[in-house]
Scaffold this active site. Structure first.
Site, PDB file in Angstrom:
ATOM      1  N   PHE A 188      36.776  61.866  53.213  1.00 53.47           N
ATOM      2  CA  PHE A 188      38.205  61.966  53.487  1.00 53.47           C
ATOM      3  C   PHE A 188      38.473  61.951  54.983  1.00 53.47           C
ATOM      4  CE2 PHE A 188      37.431  64.375  49.593  1.00 53.47           C
ATOM      5  CZ  PHE A 188      38.461  64.006  48.744  1.00 53.47           C
ATOM      6  N   ASP A 189      39.522  61.249  55.391  1.00 52.39           N
ATOM      7  CA  ASP A 189      40.115  61.480  56.701  1.00 52.39           C
ATOM      8  C   ASP A 189      40.892  62.795  56.604  1.00 52.39           C
ATOM      9  OD1 ASP A 189      41.176  61.109  59.286  1.00 52.39           O
ATOM     10  OD2 ASP A 189      42.899  60.013  58.496  1.00 52.39           O
ATOM     11  N   GLY A 190      41.298  63.335  57.745  1.00 55.18           N
ATOM     12  CA  GLY A 190      42.033  64.598  57.729  1.00 55.18           C
ATOM     13  C   GLY A 190      43.540  64.420  57.758  1.00 55.18           C
ATOM     14  N   PHE A 305      38.734  57.738  51.935  1.00 53.56           N
ATOM     15  CA  PHE A 305      40.190  57.740  52.016  1.00 53.56           C
ATOM     16  C   PHE A 305      40.643  57.856  53.466  1.00 53.56           C
ATOM     17  CE2 PHE A 305      39.268  59.636  47.822  1.00 53.56           C
ATOM     18  CZ  PHE A 305      40.085  58.873  46.991  1.00 53.56           C
ATOM     19  N   ASP A 307      44.354  56.943  56.134  1.00 52.97           N
ATOM     20  CA  ASP A 307      45.736  56.449  56.190  1.00 52.97           C
ATOM     21  C   ASP A 307      45.913  55.316  57.192  1.00 52.97           C
ATOM     22  OD1 ASP A 307      47.435  58.106  58.773  1.00 52.97           O
ATOM     23  OD2 ASP A 307      45.324  58.465  58.314  1.00 52.97           O
TER      24      ASP A 307
END
Length: 348
Positions: A188-190, A305, A307
Protein backbone atom coordinates in the site's frame (compact mmCIF):
# COMPACT_ATOMS: atom_id res chain seq x y z
CA UNK A 1 10.42 -23.41 2.45
CA UNK A 2 8.27 -21.37 0.10
CA UNK A 3 8.33 -21.83 -3.64
CA UNK A 4 9.14 -18.41 -5.10
CA UNK A 5 9.20 -19.72 -8.66
CA UNK A 6 5.52 -20.05 -9.47
CA UNK A 7 4.23 -18.19 -12.49
CA UNK A 8 0.72 -17.56 -13.74
CA UNK A 9 1.03 -20.48 -16.14
CA UNK A 10 1.59 -22.82 -13.16
CA UNK A 11 -1.79 -21.86 -11.70
CA UNK A 12 -3.84 -24.67 -13.22
CA UNK A 13 -4.02 -26.95 -10.17
CA UNK A 14 -7.17 -26.32 -8.09
CA UNK A 15 -6.69 -25.18 -4.52
CA UNK A 16 -9.41 -27.66 -3.56
CA UNK A 17 -12.65 -29.00 -4.92
CA UNK A 18 -15.39 -26.37 -4.79
CA UNK A 19 -17.92 -29.13 -4.22
CA UNK A 20 -16.40 -29.94 -0.83
CA UNK A 21 -16.24 -26.38 0.48
CA UNK A 22 -19.01 -24.45 2.18
CA UNK A 23 -19.11 -20.83 1.06
CA UNK A 24 -19.04 -18.26 3.86
CA UNK A 25 -22.14 -16.22 4.50
CA UNK A 26 -21.76 -12.80 2.85
CA UNK A 27 -22.09 -10.94 6.15
CA UNK A 28 -19.12 -12.89 7.55
CA UNK A 29 -16.91 -12.85 4.47
CA UNK A 30 -14.35 -10.35 3.18
CA UNK A 31 -15.87 -9.88 -0.27
CA UNK A 32 -13.65 -8.96 -3.19
CA UNK A 33 -15.51 -8.11 -6.39
CA UNK A 34 -13.39 -8.60 -9.51
CA UNK A 35 -14.33 -7.65 -13.07
CA UNK A 36 -13.88 -10.15 -15.90
CA UNK A 37 -11.28 -7.91 -17.58
CA UNK A 38 -9.30 -7.70 -14.34
CA UNK A 39 -9.40 -11.45 -13.75
CA UNK A 40 -8.70 -12.43 -17.35
CA UNK A 41 -6.80 -10.98 -20.30
CA UNK A 42 -9.61 -9.85 -22.60
CA UNK A 43 -7.78 -7.27 -24.68
CA UNK A 44 -8.69 -8.90 -28.00
CA UNK A 45 -12.29 -9.40 -26.95
CA UNK A 46 -12.54 -5.77 -25.89
CA UNK A 47 -11.20 -4.70 -29.27
CA UNK A 48 -13.96 -6.67 -31.01
CA UNK A 49 -16.56 -5.05 -28.75
CA UNK A 50 -15.29 -1.52 -29.45
CA UNK A 51 -14.77 -1.94 -33.20
CA UNK A 52 -17.59 -4.31 -34.18
CA UNK A 53 -20.23 -3.86 -31.50
CA UNK A 54 -21.90 -5.94 -28.83
CA UNK A 55 -23.56 -8.50 -31.13
CA UNK A 56 -20.28 -9.50 -32.77
CA UNK A 57 -18.63 -9.54 -29.35
CA UNK A 58 -21.22 -11.93 -27.89
CA UNK A 59 -21.06 -14.07 -31.04
CA UNK A 60 -17.26 -14.32 -30.73
CA UNK A 61 -17.42 -15.23 -27.06
CA UNK A 62 -19.95 -17.98 -27.70
CA UNK A 63 -17.93 -19.38 -30.61
CA UNK A 64 -14.85 -19.49 -28.36
CA UNK A 65 -16.44 -20.55 -25.09
CA UNK A 66 -14.21 -23.65 -24.90
CA UNK A 67 -11.07 -21.54 -25.43
CA UNK A 68 -9.61 -20.74 -22.03
CA UNK A 69 -9.01 -17.07 -21.30
CA UNK A 70 -5.49 -16.13 -20.25
CA UNK A 71 -4.82 -14.68 -16.77
CA UNK A 72 -5.38 -10.95 -16.28
CA UNK A 73 -3.85 -8.49 -13.80
CA UNK A 74 -5.93 -9.62 -10.80
CA UNK A 75 -5.39 -13.34 -11.42
CA UNK A 76 -2.29 -13.84 -9.24
CA UNK A 77 -3.93 -11.88 -6.41
CA UNK A 78 -7.07 -14.05 -6.56
CA UNK A 79 -5.00 -17.25 -6.53
CA UNK A 80 -3.04 -16.02 -3.50
CA UNK A 81 -6.27 -15.06 -1.71
CA UNK A 82 -7.59 -18.58 -2.26
CA UNK A 83 -4.42 -20.05 -0.78
CA UNK A 84 -5.04 -17.97 2.35
CA UNK A 85 -8.57 -19.37 2.50
CA UNK A 86 -7.24 -22.92 2.18
CA UNK A 87 -4.93 -22.41 5.16
CA UNK A 88 -7.66 -20.74 7.23
CA UNK A 89 -9.95 -23.71 6.58
CA UNK A 90 -7.22 -26.05 7.83
CA UNK A 91 -6.74 -24.07 11.04
CA UNK A 92 -10.37 -23.00 11.61
CA UNK A 93 -12.68 -25.53 9.88
CA UNK A 94 -15.91 -23.91 11.13
CA UNK A 95 -14.90 -20.24 10.80
CA UNK A 96 -16.64 -18.21 8.09
CA UNK A 97 -14.38 -15.15 8.18
CA UNK A 98 -12.82 -15.92 4.80
CA UNK A 99 -12.26 -14.16 1.51
CA UNK A 100 -15.10 -14.51 -0.98
CA UNK A 101 -14.43 -13.64 -4.62
CA UNK A 102 -17.36 -12.37 -6.69
CA UNK A 103 -17.14 -11.96 -10.46
CA UNK A 104 -18.70 -8.52 -11.01
CA UNK A 105 -19.07 -7.75 -14.71
CA UNK A 106 -21.26 -5.86 -17.15
CA UNK A 107 -20.93 -8.78 -19.56
CA UNK A 108 -24.06 -10.37 -20.99
CA UNK A 109 -25.21 -13.69 -19.58
CA UNK A 110 -24.45 -15.34 -22.94
CA UNK A 111 -20.75 -14.78 -22.25
CA UNK A 112 -21.05 -16.54 -18.90
CA UNK A 113 -20.23 -20.01 -20.20
CA UNK A 114 -16.75 -18.98 -21.35
CA UNK A 115 -16.08 -17.26 -18.04
CA UNK A 116 -17.25 -20.32 -16.09
CA UNK A 117 -15.16 -22.64 -18.25
CA UNK A 118 -12.06 -20.50 -17.72
CA UNK A 119 -12.64 -20.26 -13.96
CA UNK A 120 -13.03 -24.05 -13.74
CA UNK A 121 -9.96 -24.62 -15.91
CA UNK A 122 -7.77 -22.78 -13.41
CA UNK A 123 -9.48 -24.28 -10.37
CA UNK A 124 -10.68 -20.92 -9.07
CA UNK A 125 -13.34 -21.09 -6.37
CA UNK A 126 -15.65 -18.37 -7.66
CA UNK A 127 -19.30 -19.23 -7.18
CA UNK A 128 -21.00 -15.83 -7.03
CA UNK A 129 -21.44 -13.94 -10.32
CA UNK A 130 -23.08 -10.62 -11.12
CA UNK A 131 -23.54 -10.19 -14.89
CA UNK A 132 -25.42 -7.00 -15.72
CA UNK A 133 -25.86 -7.22 -19.51
CA UNK A 134 -24.21 -3.96 -20.48
CA UNK A 135 -25.36 -1.95 -17.46
CA UNK A 136 -22.90 -0.68 -14.87
CA UNK A 137 -22.52 -3.16 -11.98
CA UNK A 138 -21.63 -0.46 -9.45
CA UNK A 139 -25.12 -0.41 -7.95
CA UNK A 140 -24.71 -4.06 -6.97
CA UNK A 141 -21.48 -3.62 -5.04
CA UNK A 142 -23.20 -2.64 -1.79
CA UNK A 143 -25.83 -5.35 -2.26
CA UNK A 144 -23.01 -7.89 -2.42
CA UNK A 145 -21.42 -6.34 0.73
CA UNK A 146 -18.24 -5.60 -1.20
CA UNK A 147 -15.07 -4.84 0.77
CA UNK A 148 -12.86 -4.28 -2.30
CA UNK A 149 -13.64 -3.81 -6.00
CA UNK A 150 -10.99 -4.42 -8.67
CA UNK A 151 -11.66 -3.53 -12.30
CA UNK A 152 -9.91 -2.64 -15.55
CA UNK A 153 -12.43 0.17 -16.09
CA UNK A 154 -11.26 3.41 -14.45
CA UNK A 155 -14.67 5.08 -14.76
CA UNK A 156 -16.40 2.30 -12.84
CA UNK A 157 -13.68 2.39 -10.21
CA UNK A 158 -14.20 6.14 -9.82
CA UNK A 159 -17.95 5.53 -9.37
CA UNK A 160 -17.23 2.98 -6.65
CA UNK A 161 -14.85 5.32 -4.81
CA UNK A 162 -17.50 8.04 -4.89
CA UNK A 163 -19.94 5.54 -3.33
CA UNK A 164 -17.51 4.98 -0.47
CA UNK A 165 -16.35 1.55 -1.65
CA UNK A 166 -12.64 0.65 -1.68
CA UNK A 167 -11.74 0.24 -5.35
CA UNK A 168 -8.81 0.32 -7.75
CA UNK A 169 -8.06 0.06 -11.46
CA UNK A 170 -5.80 -2.88 -12.30
CA UNK A 171 -2.68 -2.66 -14.47
CA UNK A 172 -0.56 -5.61 -15.59
CA UNK A 173 3.19 -5.50 -15.05
CA UNK A 174 5.31 -5.15 -18.18
CA UNK A 175 7.41 -8.17 -17.24
CA UNK A 176 6.40 -11.71 -16.31
CA UNK A 177 7.75 -12.18 -12.78
CA UNK A 178 7.28 -15.12 -10.38
CA UNK A 179 5.05 -14.74 -7.32
CA UNK A 180 5.17 -16.45 -3.96
CA UNK A 181 2.52 -19.17 -4.15
CA UNK A 182 2.17 -19.61 -0.38
CA UNK A 183 2.00 -16.01 0.87
CA UNK A 184 -0.36 -13.21 -0.17
CA UNK A 185 1.70 -10.01 -0.42
CA UNK A 186 -0.15 -6.70 -0.49
CA UNK A 187 1.63 -3.34 -0.75
CA UNK A 188 0.00 0.00 0.00
CA UNK A 189 0.94 3.61 -0.55
CA UNK A 190 0.08 5.80 2.44
CA UNK A 191 -1.41 9.22 1.64
CA UNK A 192 -4.70 9.12 -0.31
CA UNK A 193 -4.71 5.30 -0.10
CA UNK A 194 -4.57 4.16 3.53
CA UNK A 195 -4.83 7.73 4.81
CA UNK A 196 -6.78 10.77 3.63
CA UNK A 197 -5.20 13.30 1.28
CA UNK A 198 -4.93 16.04 3.94
CA UNK A 199 -1.12 15.97 3.91
CA UNK A 200 -0.93 15.77 0.12
CA UNK A 201 -3.05 18.90 -0.10
CA UNK A 202 -0.43 20.77 1.90
CA UNK A 203 2.37 19.49 -0.34
CA UNK A 204 0.53 20.48 -3.52
CA UNK A 205 -0.61 23.90 -2.29
CA UNK A 206 2.18 25.00 0.05
CA UNK A 207 5.30 22.92 -0.72
CA UNK A 208 7.47 20.39 1.10
CA UNK A 209 8.82 22.68 3.83
CA UNK A 210 5.32 23.55 5.01
CA UNK A 211 4.39 19.84 4.79
CA UNK A 212 7.29 18.76 7.03
CA UNK A 213 6.39 21.47 9.53
CA UNK A 214 2.73 20.44 9.50
CA UNK A 215 3.54 16.74 10.06
CA UNK A 216 5.83 17.45 13.00
CA UNK A 217 3.29 19.75 14.65
CA UNK A 218 0.56 17.10 14.17
CA UNK A 219 2.72 14.06 14.88
CA UNK A 220 0.40 12.83 17.64
CA UNK A 221 -2.81 13.55 15.72
CA UNK A 222 -3.88 10.47 13.71
CA UNK A 223 -4.41 10.98 10.01
CA UNK A 224 -7.96 10.57 8.77
CA UNK A 225 -8.70 7.31 6.99
CA UNK A 226 -8.36 6.81 3.25
CA UNK A 227 -10.28 4.45 0.94
CA UNK A 228 -8.13 1.33 1.57
CA UNK A 229 -7.95 1.55 5.37
CA UNK A 230 -10.79 -0.95 5.74
CA UNK A 231 -9.12 -3.53 3.52
CA UNK A 232 -5.88 -3.28 5.50
CA UNK A 233 -7.92 -3.85 8.67
CA UNK A 234 -9.53 -6.90 7.02
CA UNK A 235 -6.08 -8.33 6.27
CA UNK A 236 -4.97 -7.56 9.82
CA UNK A 237 -7.88 -9.50 11.35
CA UNK A 238 -6.99 -12.55 9.31
CA UNK A 239 -3.31 -12.22 10.19
CA UNK A 240 -4.20 -12.34 13.89
CA UNK A 241 -5.87 -15.70 13.30
CA UNK A 242 -2.56 -17.06 12.06
CA UNK A 243 -0.65 -15.42 14.92
CA UNK A 244 -2.99 -17.19 17.37
CA UNK A 245 -1.82 -20.50 15.87
CA UNK A 246 1.85 -19.55 16.28
CA UNK A 247 2.28 -18.70 12.59
CA UNK A 248 3.46 -15.10 12.89
CA UNK A 249 6.85 -15.81 11.29
CA UNK A 250 5.34 -17.83 8.46
CA UNK A 251 1.99 -16.11 8.00
CA UNK A 252 0.26 -16.61 4.63
CA UNK A 253 -0.38 -12.82 4.55
CA UNK A 254 2.25 -10.10 4.52
CA UNK A 255 1.57 -6.38 4.24
CA UNK A 256 3.82 -3.51 3.17
CA UNK A 257 3.68 0.27 3.39
CA UNK A 258 5.63 1.75 0.47
CA UNK A 259 5.55 5.52 0.78
CA UNK A 260 7.38 8.47 -0.76
CA UNK A 261 7.46 10.11 2.68
CA UNK A 262 10.72 10.65 4.55
CA UNK A 263 11.04 8.69 7.77
CA UNK A 264 12.73 11.26 9.99
CA UNK A 265 10.71 14.29 8.91
CA UNK A 266 7.24 12.83 8.38
CA UNK A 267 7.27 9.10 9.19
CA UNK A 268 6.36 9.19 12.87
CA UNK A 269 2.83 10.44 12.25
CA UNK A 270 2.18 7.58 9.83
CA UNK A 271 3.35 4.90 12.26
CA UNK A 272 1.46 6.46 15.17
CA UNK A 273 -1.69 6.63 13.03
CA UNK A 274 -1.48 2.90 12.27
CA UNK A 275 -0.90 2.22 15.97
CA UNK A 276 -3.95 4.29 16.92
CA UNK A 277 -6.04 2.21 14.50
CA UNK A 278 -4.80 -1.00 16.10
CA UNK A 279 -3.35 -2.03 12.75
CA UNK A 280 0.02 -3.68 12.27
CA UNK A 281 1.96 -3.41 9.02
CA UNK A 282 4.67 -6.00 8.47
CA UNK A 283 7.14 -3.80 6.61
CA UNK A 284 7.30 -0.01 6.30
CA UNK A 285 9.49 1.46 3.57
CA UNK A 286 10.01 5.24 3.59
CA UNK A 287 11.62 6.17 0.27
CA UNK A 288 12.00 9.97 0.69
CA UNK A 289 10.92 10.60 -2.89
CA UNK A 290 12.98 7.81 -4.49
CA UNK A 291 11.30 5.63 -7.17
CA UNK A 292 9.11 2.84 -5.82
CA UNK A 293 9.64 0.44 -8.72
CA UNK A 294 12.94 -1.16 -7.57
CA UNK A 295 11.67 -1.75 -4.03
CA UNK A 296 8.44 -3.27 -5.34
CA UNK A 297 10.41 -5.51 -7.70
CA UNK A 298 12.17 -6.89 -4.61
CA UNK A 299 8.90 -7.38 -2.68
CA UNK A 300 7.02 -8.89 -5.63
CA UNK A 301 3.55 -8.10 -4.25
CA UNK A 302 0.47 -9.67 -5.77
CA UNK A 303 -0.99 -6.16 -5.80
CA UNK A 304 0.30 -2.65 -5.09
CA UNK A 305 -2.15 0.20 -4.40
CA UNK A 306 -1.18 3.81 -5.17
CA UNK A 307 -3.05 7.01 -6.00
CA UNK A 308 -0.37 8.48 -8.28
CA UNK A 309 -0.20 7.27 -11.89
CA UNK A 310 3.54 7.92 -12.19
CA UNK A 311 4.14 5.46 -9.33
CA UNK A 312 1.81 2.97 -11.02
CA UNK A 313 3.72 3.31 -14.29
CA UNK A 314 7.09 3.01 -12.55
CA UNK A 315 5.95 -0.16 -10.82
CA UNK A 316 4.61 -1.61 -14.09
CA UNK A 317 7.90 -1.09 -15.88
CA UNK A 318 9.65 -3.44 -13.46
CA UNK A 319 6.91 -6.07 -13.53
CA UNK A 320 4.73 -5.17 -10.54
CA UNK A 321 0.96 -5.60 -10.84
CA UNK A 322 -0.35 -2.23 -9.75
CA UNK A 323 -3.77 -0.89 -8.80
CA UNK A 324 -4.62 2.80 -9.17
CA UNK A 325 -6.82 4.33 -6.44
CA UNK A 326 -8.48 7.45 -7.92
CA UNK A 327 -8.83 9.40 -4.71
CA UNK A 328 -7.70 12.75 -3.39
CA UNK A 329 -6.17 15.97 -4.67
CA UNK A 330 -3.60 14.10 -6.76
CA UNK A 331 -6.33 13.17 -9.24
CA UNK A 332 -7.08 16.85 -9.86
CA UNK A 333 -3.44 17.52 -10.70
CA UNK A 334 -3.15 14.36 -12.83
CA UNK A 335 -6.24 15.24 -14.89
CA UNK A 336 -5.00 18.81 -15.33
CA UNK A 337 -1.62 17.56 -16.52
CA UNK A 338 -3.28 15.06 -18.86
CA UNK A 339 -5.52 17.78 -20.29
CA UNK A 340 -2.53 20.06 -20.89
CA UNK A 341 -0.53 17.31 -22.63
CA UNK A 342 -3.51 16.43 -24.83
CA UNK A 343 -3.99 20.07 -25.81
CA UNK A 344 -0.28 20.41 -26.58
CA UNK A 345 -0.34 17.29 -28.77
CA UNK A 346 -3.40 18.58 -30.63
CA UNK A 347 -1.53 21.77 -31.57
CA UNK A 348 1.35 19.88 -33.16
Amino acid sequence: MRNEGSSLEDARSPVSSALNLRKPKPQNAITIAVSSRALFDMVEERKIYEEQGVEKYVEYQQANENVTLKPGPAFAFVKAVEQVNARLRELYPDDEELFDIVLMTNNHAQVGVRLINSINHYGLLIERFCMTGGKTPIGYLKAYLTNLYLSADSEKVQEAIEEGIAAATMFTGNKNVPYDDKQLRVAFDGDAVLFSDESEIIVKEHGLDRFFEHEQINENKPLAQGPLKGFLEDLGRLQKKFYAKNERLDSPIRTYLVTARSAASSGARVLKTLRSWGVQIDEALFLAGAPKGPVLAKIRPHIFFDDQMFHIEGAQQLGTIAAHVPYGIGQKYYKSKLKDSTATAAKK
